[in-house]
Each structure stands twice: as C-alpha cells, then as structure tokens.
Write a protein that holds these residues in place. Structure first.
Motif, PDB file in Angstrom:
ATOM      1  N   LEU A  34       0.838  -1.496  -0.054  1.00 28.75           N
ATOM      2  CA  LEU A  34       0.042  -0.153   0.004  1.00 28.75           C
ATOM      3  C   LEU A  34       0.663   1.372   0.032  1.00 28.75           C
ATOM      4  CD1 LEU A  34      -2.667  -1.218   2.536  1.00 28.75           C
ATOM      5  CD2 LEU A  34      -3.087  -1.107  -0.161  1.00 28.75           C
ATOM      6  N   ASP A  35       1.877   1.085   0.796  1.00 24.81           N
ATOM      7  CA  ASP A  35       2.905   2.304   0.569  1.00 24.81           C
ATOM      8  C   ASP A  35       3.555   2.767  -0.543  1.00 24.81           C
ATOM      9  OD1 ASP A  35       3.933   4.431   2.224  1.00 24.81           O
ATOM     10  OD2 ASP A  35       5.973   3.280   2.267  1.00 24.81           O
ATOM     11  N   ASP A  36       3.915   1.307  -1.206  1.00 25.91           N
ATOM     12  CA  ASP A  36       4.491   1.541  -2.660  1.00 25.91           C
ATOM     13  C   ASP A  36       3.237   2.153  -3.706  1.00 25.91           C
ATOM     14  OD1 ASP A  36       6.878   0.729  -1.876  1.00 25.91           O
ATOM     15  OD2 ASP A  36       6.736  -1.198  -2.708  1.00 25.91           O
ATOM     16  N   LEU A  37       2.291   1.697  -3.556  1.00 25.66           N
ATOM     17  CA  LEU A  37       0.968   2.096  -4.475  1.00 25.66           C
ATOM     18  C   LEU A  37       0.715   3.512  -4.220  1.00 25.66           C
ATOM     19  CD1 LEU A  37      -1.181   1.653  -6.266  1.00 25.66           C
ATOM     20  CD2 LEU A  37      -2.552   0.847  -4.531  1.00 25.66           C
ATOM     21  N   LEU A  38       0.771   4.116  -2.928  1.00 21.93           N
ATOM     22  CA  LEU A  38       0.577   5.369  -2.596  1.00 21.93           C
ATOM     23  C   LEU A  38       1.469   6.154  -3.256  1.00 21.93           C
ATOM     24  CD1 LEU A  38      -0.922   7.650  -1.136  1.00 21.93           C
ATOM     25  CD2 LEU A  38       0.466   7.175   0.964  1.00 21.93           C
ATOM     26  N   ALA A  39       2.732   5.857  -3.201  1.00 20.74           N
ATOM     27  CA  ALA A  39       3.946   6.722  -3.768  1.00 20.74           C
ATOM     28  C   ALA A  39       3.998   6.740  -5.125  1.00 20.74           C
ATOM     29  CB  ALA A  39       5.265   6.084  -3.385  1.00 20.74           C
ATOM     30  N   ILE A  40       3.376   5.706  -6.044  1.00 23.91           N
ATOM     31  CA  ILE A  40       3.160   5.596  -7.308  1.00 23.91           C
ATOM     32  C   ILE A  40       2.167   6.591  -7.762  1.00 23.91           C
ATOM     33  CG2 ILE A  40       2.731   4.300  -9.340  1.00 23.91           C
ATOM     34  CD1 ILE A  40       4.189   1.962  -7.765  1.00 23.91           C
ATOM     35  N   VAL A  41       0.996   6.501  -7.105  1.00 24.06           N
ATOM     36  CA  VAL A  41      -0.133   7.487  -7.351  1.00 24.06           C
ATOM     37  C   VAL A  41       0.173   8.887  -7.114  1.00 24.06           C
ATOM     38  CG1 VAL A  41      -2.428   7.850  -6.643  1.00 24.06           C
ATOM     39  CG2 VAL A  41      -1.932   5.503  -7.081  1.00 24.06           C
ATOM     40  N   THR A  42       0.809   8.995  -6.090  1.00 28.27           N
ATOM     41  CA  THR A  42       1.204  10.449  -5.641  1.00 28.27           C
ATOM     42  C   THR A  42       2.471  11.172  -6.706  1.00 28.27           C
ATOM     43  OG1 THR A  42       0.797   9.729  -3.369  1.00 28.27           O
ATOM     44  CG2 THR A  42       2.113  11.859  -3.774  1.00 28.27           C
ATOM     45  N   ASP A  43       3.216  10.216  -7.195  1.00 29.67           N
ATOM     46  CA  ASP A  43       4.191  10.668  -8.165  1.00 29.67           C
ATOM     47  C   ASP A  43       3.494  11.042  -9.371  1.00 29.67           C
ATOM     48  OD1 ASP A  43       6.231  10.361  -6.311  1.00 29.67           O
ATOM     49  OD2 ASP A  43       6.875   8.536  -7.220  1.00 29.67           O
ATOM     50  N   TYR A  45       0.082  11.687  -9.778  1.00 29.47           N
ATOM     51  CA  TYR A  45      -1.135  12.277  -9.804  1.00 29.47           C
ATOM     52  C   TYR A  45      -1.317  13.630  -8.626  1.00 29.47           C
ATOM     53  CZ  TYR A  45      -3.721   8.788 -12.828  1.00 29.47           C
ATOM     54  OH  TYR A  45      -3.881   8.169 -14.110  1.00 29.47           O
ATOM     55  N   GLY A  46      -0.204  13.675  -7.933  1.00 31.06           N
ATOM     56  CA  GLY A  46       0.012  14.467  -7.167  1.00 31.06           C
ATOM     57  C   GLY A  46      -0.492  15.676  -6.863  1.00 31.06           C
ATOM     58  N   ALA A  47      -0.091  16.518  -8.124  1.00 36.19           N
ATOM     59  CA  ALA A  47      -0.612  17.805  -8.200  1.00 36.19           C
ATOM     60  C   ALA A  47      -2.033  18.036  -8.505  1.00 36.19           C
ATOM     61  CB  ALA A  47       0.174  18.693  -9.231  1.00 36.19           C
ATOM     62  N   GLN A  48      -2.772  17.057  -9.363  1.00 38.63           N
ATOM     63  CA  GLN A  48      -4.248  16.842  -9.407  1.00 38.63           C
ATOM     64  C   GLN A  48      -4.845  16.522  -8.254  1.00 38.63           C
ATOM     65  OE1 GLN A  48      -4.387  14.254 -12.772  1.00 38.63           O
ATOM     66  NE2 GLN A  48      -3.124  15.388 -14.246  1.00 38.63           N
ATOM     67  N   LEU A  49      -4.350  15.765  -7.447  1.00 39.57           N
ATOM     68  CA  LEU A  49      -5.022  15.272  -6.287  1.00 39.57           C
ATOM     69  C   LEU A  49      -5.209  16.203  -5.149  1.00 39.57           C
ATOM     70  CD1 LEU A  49      -3.347  11.814  -5.647  1.00 39.57           C
ATOM     71  CD2 LEU A  49      -5.932  12.276  -6.320  1.00 39.57           C
ATOM     72  N   HIS A  50      -3.798  17.063  -5.150  1.00 39.61           N
ATOM     73  CA  HIS A  50      -3.838  18.280  -4.405  1.00 39.61           C
ATOM     74  C   HIS A  50      -5.102  19.249  -4.592  1.00 39.61           C
ATOM     75  CE1 HIS A  50      -2.101  21.183  -1.532  1.00 39.61           C
ATOM     76  NE2 HIS A  50      -1.892  21.886  -2.655  1.00 39.61           N
ATOM     77  N   GLU A  51      -4.949  19.448  -5.909  1.00 38.89           N
ATOM     78  CA  GLU A  51      -5.968  20.492  -6.238  1.00 38.89           C
ATOM     79  C   GLU A  51      -7.358  20.162  -6.132  1.00 38.89           C
ATOM     80  OE1 GLU A  51      -7.702  24.042  -7.663  1.00 38.89           O
ATOM     81  OE2 GLU A  51      -5.429  23.490  -7.339  1.00 38.89           O
ATOM     82  N   LEU A  52      -7.756  18.720  -6.515  1.00 43.15           N
ATOM     83  CA  LEU A  52      -9.088  18.339  -6.002  1.00 43.15           C
ATOM     84  C   LEU A  52      -9.459  18.165  -4.764  1.00 43.15           C
ATOM     85  CD1 LEU A  52     -11.666  16.932  -7.417  1.00 43.15           C
ATOM     86  CD2 LEU A  52     -10.340  14.695  -7.307  1.00 43.15           C
ATOM     87  N   LEU A  53      -8.598  17.712  -3.942  1.00 43.37           N
ATOM     88  CA  LEU A  53      -8.648  17.812  -2.428  1.00 43.37           C
ATOM     89  C   LEU A  53      -9.084  19.334  -1.711  1.00 43.37           C
ATOM     90  CD1 LEU A  53      -6.272  15.238  -1.206  1.00 43.37           C
ATOM     91  CD2 LEU A  53      -8.753  15.017  -1.095  1.00 43.37           C
ATOM     92  N   ARG A  54      -8.102  20.205  -2.419  1.00 39.77           N
ATOM     93  CA  ARG A  54      -8.316  21.721  -1.846  1.00 39.77           C
ATOM     94  C   ARG A  54      -9.649  22.194  -2.384  1.00 39.77           C
ATOM     95  NH1 ARG A  54      -8.309  26.381  -3.886  1.00 39.77           N
ATOM     96  NH2 ARG A  54      -7.973  25.836  -5.764  1.00 39.77           N
ATOM     97  N   GLU A  55     -10.040  21.813  -3.516  1.00 33.09           N
ATOM     98  CA  GLU A  55     -11.569  22.138  -4.147  1.00 33.09           C
ATOM     99  C   GLU A  55     -12.625  21.472  -3.218  1.00 33.09           C
ATOM    100  OE1 GLU A  55     -11.768  21.222  -8.104  1.00 33.09           O
ATOM    101  OE2 GLU A  55     -10.251  22.483  -8.764  1.00 33.09           O
ATOM    102  N   GLN A  56     -12.474  20.166  -2.905  1.00 34.63           N
ATOM    103  CA  GLN A  56     -13.535  19.650  -2.358  1.00 34.63           C
ATOM    104  C   GLN A  56     -13.557  19.971  -0.697  1.00 34.63           C
ATOM    105  OE1 GLN A  56     -12.530  15.424  -2.717  1.00 34.63           O
ATOM    106  NE2 GLN A  56     -13.525  15.122  -4.418  1.00 34.63           N
ATOM    107  N   ARG A  57     -12.529  20.375  -0.246  1.00 37.27           N
ATOM    108  CA  ARG A  57     -12.308  20.818   1.257  1.00 37.27           C
ATOM    109  C   ARG A  57     -13.044  22.307   1.345  1.00 37.27           C
ATOM    110  NH1 ARG A  57      -6.784  17.741   2.684  1.00 37.27           N
ATOM    111  NH2 ARG A  57      -7.865  15.619   2.943  1.00 37.27           N
TER     112      ARG A  57
END
Length: 72
Positions: A34-43, A45-57
């Motif tokens: 799971l840690d490896d999967l998180l690192a891969i997804v973050t590498d 999609y990190g910027a897109q995820l950050h923006e999406l989470l910011r918008e949702q919050r």
C-alpha cells in the motif's frame, strides 16, 4: 447503527476485513504494498490530487458556513 467511515468518508462498497490471524510479516507485506501504491499514485497524480482535495475541502467548508448563516 451506521457503519464506521473509512478515511475516504465512504460508507458503501465491498466490505473488507483484515484477517486477525496475519503474521506480522504478512501485515508488513500489505503495508509495504500500500505504501508503494501510494507513492506511485502520488508521483503520477500528486498535483491533480492536491488541487481536487483543495477544491473539495473548500466547497465543504463553504457549505458548512452557509448552513450556519442566518437566512436574512
């Protein structure tokens, strides 16, 4: 009684139970996967995820504020 929220906030979906007879080595293997999967997804999609989470919050915070505001 409602089911506990997962970190994602989801209440529905396929139930997943972690067996209580895993060895520490098995638990570590899953954790590392799971840690490896998180690192891969973050590498990737990190910027897109950050923006999406910011918008949702910010949307959720705005909705909570509007609910408390008087209607006049």
């Amino acid at each position: 009684m409602s089911r506990p929220l997962l970190p994602s906030g989801r209440r529905h979906g396929l139930p997943f139970v972690v067996p209580d007879d895993w060895t520490p080595e098995q638990a570590l293997a899953v954790f590392e996967l799971l840690d490896d999967l998180l690192a891969i997804v973050t590498d990737h999609y990190g910027a897109q995820l950050h923006e999406l989470l910011r918008e949702q919050r910010s949307s959720a915070a705005g909705a909570r504020t509007r609910e408390r505001d008087p209607p006049f």
